[in-house]
Every structure is written in C-alpha cells, then in structure tokens.
Design an enzyme around this catalytic site. Structure first.
Site, short mmCIF file in Angstrom:
data_model
loop_
_atom_site.label_atom_id
_atom_site.label_comp_id
_atom_site.label_asym_id
_atom_site.label_seq_id
_atom_site.Cartn_x
_atom_site.Cartn_y
_atom_site.Cartn_z
N TYR A 52 0.87 -1.28 0.09
CA TYR A 52 0.16 0.07 -0.01
C TYR A 52 0.88 1.15 -0.01
O TYR A 52 1.69 1.27 0.68
CB TYR A 52 -0.92 0.03 1.31
CG TYR A 52 -2.61 -0.16 0.90
CD1 TYR A 52 -3.01 0.94 0.23
CD2 TYR A 52 -3.05 -1.38 1.14
CE1 TYR A 52 -4.37 0.90 -0.09
CE2 TYR A 52 -4.20 -1.46 0.67
CZ TYR A 52 -5.03 -0.40 -0.11
OH TYR A 52 -6.44 -0.47 -0.42
N GLU B 157 -0.54 4.58 -0.24
CA GLU B 157 -1.24 5.91 -0.48
C GLU B 157 -0.54 7.08 -0.46
O GLU B 157 0.56 7.40 0.52
CB GLU B 157 -2.34 5.82 0.52
CG GLU B 157 -3.58 5.10 0.03
CD GLU B 157 -4.61 5.24 1.03
OE1 GLU B 157 -4.72 5.84 2.20
OE2 GLU B 157 -5.80 4.54 0.64
N ASP C 1 -6.78 13.97 -24.75
CA ASP C 1 -6.73 12.54 -24.46
C ASP C 1 -6.11 11.64 -25.39
O ASP C 1 -6.70 11.39 -26.72
CB ASP C 1 -8.28 11.96 -24.22
CG ASP C 1 -8.31 10.58 -23.79
OD1 ASP C 1 -7.13 9.81 -23.70
OD2 ASP C 1 -9.69 10.18 -23.50
N THR D 214 -4.14 6.43 -21.70
CA THR D 214 -3.59 4.97 -20.84
C THR D 214 -2.26 4.65 -21.11
O THR D 214 -1.52 5.33 -22.14
CB THR D 214 -4.62 3.85 -21.67
OG1 THR D 214 -4.37 3.84 -22.96
CG2 THR D 214 -6.15 4.33 -21.47
N LYS E 74 -2.17 0.82 -24.41
CA LYS E 74 -2.74 0.67 -25.87
C LYS E 74 -1.60 0.64 -26.84
O LYS E 74 -0.53 -0.13 -26.51
CB LYS E 74 -3.63 1.86 -26.15
CG LYS E 74 -4.98 1.49 -25.27
CD LYS E 74 -6.18 2.25 -25.65
CE LYS E 74 -7.16 2.08 -24.70
NZ LYS E 74 -8.35 3.07 -24.89
N ARG F 92 -2.03 -2.26 -18.12
CA ARG F 92 -3.29 -1.56 -17.98
C ARG F 92 -3.08 -0.54 -16.95
O ARG F 92 -2.93 -0.74 -15.80
CB ARG F 92 -4.39 -2.62 -17.69
CG ARG F 92 -4.76 -3.51 -18.50
CD ARG F 92 -5.93 -4.27 -18.46
NE ARG F 92 -6.83 -3.49 -19.24
CZ ARG F 92 -7.23 -3.47 -20.42
NH1 ARG F 92 -6.52 -4.60 -21.27
NH2 ARG F 92 -8.20 -2.90 -21.01
C1 LIG Z 1 -9.33 3.58 -24.07
C2 LIG Z 1 -9.80 4.92 -23.81
C3 LIG Z 1 -9.98 5.39 -22.46
C4 LIG Z 1 -10.16 4.47 -21.24
O1 LIG Z 1 -9.48 3.55 -20.75
P1 LIG Z 1 -9.45 2.47 -19.91
O2 LIG Z 1 -8.33 2.12 -19.40
O3 LIG Z 1 -10.39 1.51 -20.61
O4 LIG Z 1 -10.42 3.10 -18.68
C5 LIG Z 1 -10.09 6.84 -22.64
N1 LIG Z 1 -10.00 7.61 -23.47
C6 LIG Z 1 -9.72 7.12 -24.80
C7 LIG Z 1 -9.62 7.99 -25.86
C8 LIG Z 1 -9.71 5.72 -24.94
O5 LIG Z 1 -9.54 5.32 -26.05
#
Ligand SMILES: *Cc1c(COP(=O)(O)O)cnc(C)c1O
Length: 423
Positions: free
Chosen positions: A52, A54, A198, A224, A227, A233
């Site tokens: 942990y 925090e 994003d 993220t 990807k 993740r």
């Molecule tokens: C995949 C994605 C997310 C969310 O990611 P998670 O890890 O699935 O919560 C947010 N924004 C965009 C543009 C995404 O493609």
C-alpha cells in the site's frame, strides 16, 4: 509462478492457458489491444502488488515506502522525459479514471465540458450520456463532419462560442486521422476553456514522433498506458508545473485510494522500453501496416471512414457490403480475426448493431507482421465478407489465419534493448 498456480488452481491455470492459445492463435486487430513484453509482465506480477502506498513519494500515509518511493519517482521521471512534460502522475487506475481526475482537477461539478460524441468516435468519458462524466458535468458533445468523417473546426469553434465550456476534450477512440491539438488549443483559448487532450490510443505514436504531441498545447494530457504505448493496464496524466498540485490532488485523495504499485512498476519498465529506437521502429511499422491494410481493403471495395488512415486505426463502413457490423465481427472472430463492431459517423443503425467495424494494427505489429501480412489480412477479411453465410469456408479461412499466426509467434520473451542514458 505458473507451477504454483497450476498446482493450486488447475482450473484457472487451464483457463489462462486457453487465453494464451487464443491470443497466439488469432490475429488481434482491436486497436486498443497489444502484447506486452516479458519484462512488463514480470513487473506486473511482482511483489509490488502487496504494498500500500497511499499518497506520493515522501508524502505517504503508511510506512515501509523505502522502495516504492524510488519506483514511483523513476516512473514519473521516465514519463516526463518521454513526453517532454513538466509533471507526470502515474497513479490513475485506468484511462477512464485519469479523465475523471483531469476534469475534477480543473472544474467544479455542474460546469460544462465539450468532448467528441461517442457515436462519432469519442470515448465514454468524454461526456457520453451514460457516463458519470455527463452526470457530474454538463456535457455538450461535438460531432464530426459526417460527409468527410473528419473533425470540423468551424463547427467545433461555433459550438464552443455558443456554450462556453470550461473544458474542451480533444482525443478519440475511433478516429483514423491525425488530430490537430494546436487548433484545439486556440479554440480553447478563444473561449476561455481548459484543453484536456486524451491520447489513450495514440500515446505510442506521439512518443515516437509520428503523431504531433499535445503537450505544448493542452493544460492536461491524459492517456492509458496499455494501448499503443504497450505497457500494463493503467492511466497517466501529464501537465505543466502550475497544475501539478491540482492534478495530484484530484487523483489522490480525490478519486482513488492506494495506487496499484505493481502496475506503476510495470509502467516504469514500459517507459524505458518506449524510450528506444526499437520502439520508434515499432510505432512506424504500426502506421505502415495500417496504410497497407487500408489500401488493400479499398481495393476490395470496402468503404473506409475518411477514405483511409493516418494512424493505427481503420474504420470500415460496411453499408455498401450490406453486412451489419456485429455479424461481420462475429464471422471474423470465427475465422480467428478479432475486431470490434463500431458506429460510423452519422450511423442510421442502432448502437448495439452499428454499421461499422473498427480495426487496428498495434498487436499484429508487435508480433512482427509487416505490410505483406497486412495485405494478406485484408484478403482474409474480404473472403469472410464474400462468404458471410458459408460456415465451412469461414472455418477454412480460420485455418489459414492460424497458419499465418504460427509464422509470427507471440513475442512472449521479446526484449527491448535499453537505450543508453535512460533514467
Ligand atoms: C481506452 C480509452 C480510454 C479509457 O481507458 P480505460 O483504461 O479503458 O479506462 C479513455 N479515453 C480514450 C480516448 C480511450 O480510447
């Protein structure tokens, strides 16, 4: 580790083995998926899952942080170097929480956010109606130009002037072209809004210099880590020094408790991997593969939203083939090609059975497949479409796909050499 699991829980062990077989015996074209390296996998499965932590380095709420502080500092420093950002928060549990934290850092509940509509390629967390981001905030979604399939900055500017959002969200989950974060930044300035960019899908392309970075233009960049960036993740936020405190507070204690230290450890490893010429070559190949796949699909008469791709992603509009997206995705899955059905901009069909299919090349590229294989995959997709009612033929295509997969083993042990001078 696997031996212990095999002995203790043969049922789960067997299911993991089955999933491994599925991942190696199919061509995974879901654009948000990938294969991580053994180094990332090892860090993810390490003892850091037991701790942990925090708070933040030097400001924790529990003792025993001799190692966790060092790890989190490394992860932050590597992320800052990689993206050229002043500040990095590597604690968000996922991209969704990272987005919520970005909004919470900048504005109050009830204020207006303006993001891309989900049915036009935006993410749930950009203010889609079923997401809490539209319940906690007032969401005014922008759409793309349904004729061109592209962002239309005149439309976006007009909408922003009309509704005066406090946050404009730039970024997408199903958009096959480059995103001009600079223009988004100008529009945000004109209306006095913050810009949140994003880059969940394209972070790996940004790192490799293939997609222009939003870091100079955005107040907060959200991503993220799993990807195209090819880490575990997780999520991450980047910002200027002036917003660092607000952003950190929004993540913890605003939205989260203890960070997932094993994930954070693996993020540090992935950031080192991404800081190498090998990673740049991989990212370049992703785009080459997407172009080759797109061009071949066009030759076979598929209609692509925007007519092609600039990035890792392709959106097929299946209406001219008269095959619903879900039916096509399911048939492809039976032929061992894994995709997802998706709405296309201006889709007349309902969202649970839309007209489009979304494909992406990150995972196949990690396996070492190149343009020739991308074209071969386009041929498989064409054959499935031509034989959509012929199960025997689809099964035969599945066998051909398996053969191709066997020539490109899943890189379970792939090792990215460390760059010199890595932090
Ligand atoms: C995949 C994605 C997310 C969310 O990611 P998670 O890890 O699935 O919560 C947010 N924004 C965009 C543009 C995404 O493609």
């Amino acid at each position: 580790m696997q031996t212990a699991l095999e002995q203790y829980d043969p049922q789960i062990y067997e299911l993991i083995r089955q999933e491994e077989a599925r991942q190696s015996g199919s061509i995974r074209l879901i654009p948000s998926e990938n294969y991580v390296s053994r180094a990332v996998m090892t860090a993810t499965a390490s003892c850091l899952t037991n701790k942990y932590a925090e708070g933040y380095p030097d400001k924790r709420y529990y003792e025993g942080q001799q190692v966790t502080d060092l790890i989190e500092n490394l992860a932050r420093e590597r992320a800052k170097k990689l993206f050229g950002a002043d500040h990095a928060n590597v604690q968000p549990y996922s991209g969704s929480v990272a987005n919520m934290a970005a909004y919470a850092a900048l504005i109050k509940p009830g204020e207006t956010i303006m993001g891309m509509s989900l049915d036009h390629g935006g993410h749930l967390t950009h203010g889609w109606k079923v997401s809490m981001t539209s319940k906690f905030f007032n969401s005014v979604p922008y759409q793309i130009n349904t004729e061109t399939g592209r962002l239309d900055f005149d439309l976006i500017r007009d909408l922003a002037k009309k509704h005066r959002p406090r946050i404009i969200v730039s970024g997408a989950t199903a958009y096959p072209r480059m995103i001009d974060f600079e223009i988004f930044g100008e529009i945000a300035k004109e209306v006095g809004a913050y810009l949140v960019s994003d880059i969940a899908h394209i972070a790996g392309l940004v790192v490799a210099g293939i997609h222009k970075s939003p870091v100079p233009y955005a107040d907060v960049v959200s991503t993220t880590t799993h990807k195209t960036l090819r880490g575990p993740r997780g999520g991450m936020l980047l910002c200027k020094e002036g917003l660092a405190k607000q952003v950190d507070k929004a993540v913890f204690p605003g939205l989260q408790g203890g960070p997932h230290m094993h994930t954070l450890t693996a993020i540090a490893v992935a950031m080192a991997e991404a800081d190498t010429p090998e990673f740049v070559a991989y990212a370049q190949q992703i785009v080459k593969n997407a172009r080759a796949l797109a061009n071949k699909l066009l030759e076979y008469g598929f209609k692509l939203v925007t007519g092609g791709t600039d990035n890792h992603l392709i959106l097929i509009d299946l209406r001219n083939k008269d095959i619903p997206g879900k039916k096509m995705a399911k048939a492809l899955d039976r032929a061992r090609i894994v995709t997802n059905y998706n709405t296309v901009p201006g889709d007349p069909a309902p969202p649970f059975n839309p007209s489009g299919l979304r494909l992406g090349t990150p995972a196949m590229t990690t396996r070492g497949m190149k343009e020739a294989e991308a074209e071969q995959i386009a041929t498989f997709i064409h054959e499935v479409a031509e034989n959509i009612e012929n199960e025997a033929r689809i099964a035969q295509i599945g066998k051909d796909v398996l053969l191709l997969c066997s020539q490109f083993p899943v890189p379970e042990h792939f090792i990215i050499p460390r760059s010199n001078g890595n932090a």
